[in-house]
Design a protein around this motif. Structure first.
Motif, PDB file in Angstrom:
ATOM      1  N   ASN A  17      -5.412  -7.553  -4.381  1.00  0.00           N
ATOM      2  CA  ASN A  17      -4.532  -8.245  -3.836  1.00  0.00           C
ATOM      3  C   ASN A  17      -5.265  -9.599  -3.240  1.00  0.00           C
ATOM      4  OD1 ASN A  17      -7.093  -7.151  -2.085  1.00  0.00           O
ATOM      5  ND2 ASN A  17      -5.563  -5.501  -0.524  1.00  0.00           N
ATOM      6  N   VAL A  61      -7.850   5.911  -7.484  1.00  0.00           N
ATOM      7  CA  VAL A  61      -6.696   4.367  -6.942  1.00  0.00           C
ATOM      8  C   VAL A  61      -8.004   3.722  -5.975  1.00  0.00           C
ATOM      9  CG1 VAL A  61      -5.473   4.217  -5.003  1.00  0.00           C
ATOM     10  CG2 VAL A  61      -4.753   6.126  -6.127  1.00  0.00           C
ATOM     11  N   ILE A  67      -5.508  -1.703  -6.479  1.00  0.00           N
ATOM     12  CA  ILE A  67      -4.786  -2.708  -5.405  1.00  0.00           C
ATOM     13  C   ILE A  67      -5.282  -4.048  -5.131  1.00  0.00           C
ATOM     14  CG2 ILE A  67      -3.933  -2.558  -3.206  1.00  0.00           C
ATOM     15  CD1 ILE A  67      -4.876   0.646  -2.774  1.00  0.00           C
ATOM     16  N   HIS A  97       1.138  -1.639   0.442  1.00  0.00           N
ATOM     17  CA  HIS A  97       0.051  -0.111   0.279  1.00  0.00           C
ATOM     18  C   HIS A  97       0.823   0.788   0.113  1.00  0.00           C
ATOM     19  CE1 HIS A  97      -3.144  -2.756   1.351  1.00  0.00           C
ATOM     20  NE2 HIS A  97      -4.030  -1.639   0.793  1.00  0.00           N
ATOM     21  N   ALA A 145      -6.257   1.874   0.908  1.00  0.00           N
ATOM     22  CA  ALA A 145      -6.060   2.747   0.990  1.00  0.00           C
ATOM     23  C   ALA A 145      -6.357   4.290   1.171  1.00  0.00           C
ATOM     24  CB  ALA A 145      -6.169   2.538  -0.712  1.00  0.00           C
ATOM     25  N   ILE A 174       2.867   2.080  -3.249  1.00  0.00           N
ATOM     26  CA  ILE A 174       1.653   2.719  -3.934  1.00  0.00           C
ATOM     27  C   ILE A 174       2.155   4.202  -4.099  1.00  0.00           C
ATOM     28  CG2 ILE A 174      -0.762   2.677  -5.145  1.00  0.00           C
ATOM     29  CD1 ILE A 174      -0.828  -0.807  -4.391  1.00  0.00           C
ATOM     30  N   GLY A 180      -9.791   0.282  -4.636  1.00  0.00           N
ATOM     31  CA  GLY A 180      -9.607  -1.313  -3.896  1.00  0.00           C
ATOM     32  C   GLY A 180     -10.089  -2.372  -5.776  1.00  0.00           C
TER      33      GLY A 180
END
Length: 564
Positions: A474, A444, A472, A372, A399, A375, A446
């Motif tokens: 994950n 940005v 992001i 994180h 984030a 990024i 998730g």
């Protein structure tokens, strides 16, 4: 000149600074959409689905003009309800323009028990639902007085800063509206009853305080009061912070800017500056669950006014408008000390702002395997190198915490959803912000939030919006895992909750599906910085960047919260 109902609403939207209406076409609103298409000043922006349309109108309305959305009755409006709830909660002026059933539709349904198109059969469902999600909702079933009723709702949206709902039976769209005032003239009401009490309280606190600060909030943008607030801050030489909702309302290069108070997980320089203050003056701030600790801890050290309500601690003062309070505050003599050291973050990089977290991230946190913080370090470094301003849209996810520390030097170019906290809002809301500002979006999000609204990438392609979307990746709803069971992140061998797991997507292949754009996947700070520069060099098309990180990675402040 004679105007139809549809043409009249189109005219009023233009007079309020709205030149883009978002939506999905439906027969109930087709005559209204035709009026938009026929007007050279207006654009109807097709979205892939109704929730996207609602979010886009929400993003548009945050920039100073009213947002507007129009979709099909029932099946469309109910699908976008969450986007309108976002505007209500975070006080965004927005108009839902809906085409409803005709008198004949309602009569035949009542007499023969045969439902009209998209009816639930339980009577005026859209109107009833949106009465709960807007400041005001009305159906216009007769032409007499229709213009005045529509005007009252639109003025309500602007004066009180929030969404309204206007329903027009679909057989009235092309009917003449009749007489109306050529201009929509109004001036925001200023309630002054509490001005003296609030100003006296501020003056008393400032005279005694050793470390007073100011929190600046989103209402300053909604009502164009940023300059008045800045005058107060500068005249009293007061350190100021913003909330995440109001990040960038003043350039973060200002020497009195000390950071973003997004929650009690903010960097210690921010939390100590606010939570340990003996006088916090909050102007136009909306407070949500992430501010609960701060608000309760400060007690009567917190003096605030927002959306016509002034408070000292839990004491509610007589009704007071933010504009009236600033007018009064700006008449105060200089009361604050000028020799105190200001903990400014102006000129600091992302890494500088988060130096306290170094021990939580290892020796070289911004290199090697991406996380994180890596990024946002890459994004911060990328933005510092650019001359052209970007509009930053930060979706609700883990984030949100490090994203508050991105240095933003331009003004009014940041969007988040920190009060309503709806994951997925950031990507489609950036579409509306783009049309309102013309600034290139940098989003940005998730992966969980993006999967909810991923079709919005099609709108970026279709409308040639050169957005850069950093996902992001994950493989999980990490923020829910953190909130429900944080021990997953502290115990190396512990498995995640089954119900937070996502199907892994190859986001970099989305341009093949949506027939345009650039798709990239990165796994390191260096790769991400290179990908951002590559996307920047292609302003003719959108780009999606999958930033792959380990599932157990956390932002530094979340690691500190868990004691790791």
């Amino acid at each position: 000149m004679s105007y139809t109902v549809a043409e009249f609403i189109t005219l009023r939207l233009k007079q309020l600074g709205c030149y883009h209406v978002f939506g999905v076409p439906g027969t109930s609103c087709s005559d209204f959409i035709d009026s938009l298409v026929a007007d050279p000043d207006m654009q109807f922006v097709n979205t892939v689905n109704e929730l996207e349309a609602g979010y886009a109108a929400d993003g548009y309305g945050r920039q100073g003009a009213i947002g507007a959305v129009s979709v099909a009755y029932g099946v469309g409006t109910l699908s976008m309800a969450n986007g309108i709830a976002s505007a209500l909660t975070e006080r965004v002026p927005l108009a839902v323009i809906n085409g409803g059933p005709t008198d004949k539709d309602l009569r035949l349904e009542a007499e023969y028990d045969v439902l009209f198109s998209h009816s639930t059969g339980f009577g005026k469902t859209d109107l009833k639902v949106f009465r709960k999600l807007t400041l005001g909702a009305a159906e216009i079933r007769t032409l007499e007085g229709a213009a005045d009723r529509i005007d009252r709702l639109l003025i309500m949206a602007m004066e009180r800063s929030g969404p309204v709902y206007i329903e027009i039976p679909q057989d009235l769209w092309k009917q003449p509206i009749g007489h109306f005032s050529p201009n929509l003239a109004y001036s925001p009401k200023r309630f002054k009853r509490g001005a003296r009490a609030f100003t006296n309280a501020v003056a008393d606190k400032l005279a005694q305080a050793s470390n007073p600060v100011v929190l600046l909030g989103a209402e300053l943008v909604r009502f164009g009061l940023v300059d008045e607030a800045l005058h107060f801050v500068e005249a009293q030489n007061l350190p100021f912070y913003t909330t995440l909702l109001s990040k960038s309302l003043i350039s973060e290069s200002h020497p009195l800017f000390c950071g973003v108070y997004d929650s009690d997980l903010a960097p210690s320089t921010v939390t100590q500056g606010v939570e340990s203050s003996d006088c916090v003056i909050a102007l136009g701030c909306l407070f949500g669950i992430d501010h609960r600790y701060m608000v309760t801890k400060l007690g009567d050290k917190l003096l605030r006014v927002a959306f016509n309500k002034a408070m000292i601690g839990t004491e509610v003062l007589p009704k007071l408008s933010l504009g009236a309070s600033l007018e009064s505050l700006n008449q105060l003599p200089e009361l604050s000390r000028t020799d105190r050291q200001i903990p400014t973050v102006a000129g600091q990089t992302y890494q500088d702002r988060r130096a306290q977290w170094q021990s939580k991230l290892g020796d070289n946190p911004y290199s090697g395997t991406l996380g994180h913080d890596g990024i946002f370090a890459a994004i911060g470094d990328f933005l510092m190198d650019q001359n052209d301003p970007y509009y930053i849209s930060l979706d609700t996810c883990l984030a949100s915490f490090p994203g508050a520390d991105i240095p933003v030097l331009d003004t009014q170019c940041f969007l988040a959803n920190p009060i309503w906290l709806s994951i997925g809002q950031g990507t489609p809301a950036a579409i509306g912000a783009y049309y309102a500002t013309g600034k290139r979006p940098l989003i940005v999000t998730g992966d969980g939030g993006f999967q909810m609204v991923s079709q919005a990438f099609s709108s970026f392609v279709q409308n040639q919006i050169p957005g850069i979307i950093v996902i992001i990746d994950n493989g999980s709803y990490a923020i829910e895992q953190f909130l429900i069971d944080g021990t997953f992140f502290t115990e190396p061998d512990k498995a995640p909750l089954d119900y937070v797991m996502l199907n892994g997507w190859k986001y970099e292949n989305m341009p093949h599906v949506y027939n345009g754009g650039i798709g990239l996947r990165v796994t390191s700070y260096e790769d991400l910085l290179g990908a951002l520069r590559h996307a920047h060099a292609r302003p003719d098309q959108p780009c999606v960047i999958a930033a792959q990180i380990p599932m157990k990675d956390l932002p530094a402040e979340n690691r500190a919260f868990l004691g790791i």
